[in-house]
Design a protein around this motif. Sequence first.
Motif, PDB file in Angstrom:
ATOM      1  N   THR A 312       3.735   9.719  12.110  1.00  0.00           N
ATOM      2  CA  THR A 312       4.050  11.067  11.628  1.00  0.00           C
ATOM      3  C   THR A 312       3.814  11.138  10.118  1.00  0.00           C
ATOM      4  O   THR A 312       3.691  10.105   9.457  1.00  0.00           O
ATOM      5  CB  THR A 312       5.539  11.397  11.847  1.00  0.00           C
ATOM      6  OG1 THR A 312       6.318  10.608  10.927  1.00  0.00           O
ATOM      7  CG2 THR A 312       6.004  11.106  13.256  1.00  0.00           C
ATOM      8  N   ASN A 408      -7.308  10.523   8.991  1.00  0.00           N
ATOM      9  CA  ASN A 408      -6.171  11.308   9.482  1.00  0.00           C
ATOM     10  C   ASN A 408      -5.744  12.290   8.388  1.00  0.00           C
ATOM     11  O   ASN A 408      -5.545  11.902   7.237  1.00  0.00           O
ATOM     12  CB  ASN A 408      -5.021  10.351   9.841  1.00  0.00           C
ATOM     13  CG  ASN A 408      -3.827  11.080  10.427  1.00  0.00           C
ATOM     14  OD1 ASN A 408      -3.349  12.060   9.860  1.00  0.00           O
ATOM     15  ND2 ASN A 408      -3.342  10.611  11.556  1.00  0.00           N
ATOM     16  N   ASP A 410      -3.065  14.538   8.702  1.00  0.00           N
ATOM     17  CA  ASP A 410      -1.727  15.093   8.977  1.00  0.00           C
ATOM     18  C   ASP A 410      -0.843  15.147   7.738  1.00  0.00           C
ATOM     19  O   ASP A 410       0.101  15.935   7.668  1.00  0.00           O
ATOM     20  CB  ASP A 410      -1.006  14.251  10.046  1.00  0.00           C
ATOM     21  CG  ASP A 410      -1.658  14.402  11.400  1.00  0.00           C
ATOM     22  OD1 ASP A 410      -2.474  15.328  11.550  1.00  0.00           O
ATOM     23  OD2 ASP A 410      -1.366  13.590  12.300  1.00  0.00           O
TER      24      ASP A 410
END
Length: 457
Positions: A312, A408, A410
């Motif tokens: 996350t 990534n 995120d």
Amino acid sequence: MNNPIISVSGVRGIVGESLTPDIVLKFGISYGTYIKGDKKIVVGKDTRITGDMVVNALISGLLSVGCEVTYLGIAPTPTVQFLTRKLNFDGGIVVSASHNPIEWNAFKFYKKGGMLFDNNDNKKLLEIFNQKKYDFIDWRKYKKLNYDTKLPELHIKEVLSFIQNISSIKSKKFKVALDSCNAAGSFLTPMLLKELNCDLKTIYTSPNGYFPHNPEPIKNNLKDIIKFMKKNKCDVGFVQDSDADRLAVLDEYGNFLSEEYTLALAVYYILSEYDNINFLKKNYTKTVVTNLSTSKMIDDIASKFKVKVYRTPVGELNVAKEMITRKSVIGGEGNGGVIFPPVNYGRDSFSGIAIILQLLAKSNLKLSKILNQLPKYYMIKTKFNIKNIDVKKLFEKIKKELPTKRINKDDGLKFEFDDSFVHIRVSNTEPIIRVVAEAPKKEKVKKLVEVIEKCVG
Ligand code: MG
């Protein structure tokens, strides 16, 4: 006057400069206005000398809008979080600037159920704060202020209740060195270790209002416990930050393990024991959640057990929310933050200590021998000033210099390679980028960071 820093992790400032009684009071009023229901609120603080000023202003604000406050005195962050959920308070507040130096103070807000305030809560809280939309009450409706310094012990009881084989730990009579930085962990941690029959050697557990060293649990700040353990043989050393959510570990030779090892050891133990522990099998899935900056050790350990790891954005709440979604049995962050859901959906050094002692007892090995079973990586955590730099252009430049298909997006940019990674994030509160890089070889990780440094210019 400077303004306090308001971010997802709460409100913080330097006492007397950006954190003054009037600002604290307004946050107390705003929080109490925002919290609904019976407005039963639990409050705890770390040991900073400024804590009394902050707590008194805060509680004054809470009482003025009809809150019923239970004040614990000195209490770690995970303890306040645990009590908020367990005793069904409508909210909880921790007064602590965590790993920040002693001149800082801060508060962290929890809501019913024991979860941290999220962006939406913070937005609404700030709206009340900025527009002074306060719900002051008639004097006849005022509630009393309750003091209860015993409640925090319930947290220790809960941690103990999830230990599988207490007698095996007790029989080992582990010799444990502990540095709580004279802070929030100073009472409860010795209590936990004594319950586990440890031969306890405390370094800093005198809550006198001052810290003996910078409270961030990193090697440079921990010379005293390292020196102590080199001289006095112990089985393990534990170090907590000032609000005792983060945990760092030293092996039996007094070698400081990078704080990345705390979660790695916890994941290793929980995954190896999951199948033998019924209440874990029944209530949680055999999965792991951690943030994008955390060591690849977690992936290697998980793959050994054929377990999936979910990553996350950085931030305790992001990890906790994903753990709830996945029903994951273990998770946390590489900064020494272990999240063990039966006790807390937040970083909890007490759960971390209990898990690591279980690992030592069960394996019957010295910590250094257990570490030999874990993969070895080199990690660099650093930051670069990006004042007057166009971040978009900087990121484009970095993309050209670090060719990989695995990017990534995120949380900033994470460039992943087979055995290494670089994670770059822009700070919300300062003009800097934070960089975390990891590789199996020192030279390789240095090179990765040099690439970023060159791009920043
Ligand atoms: Mg902390």
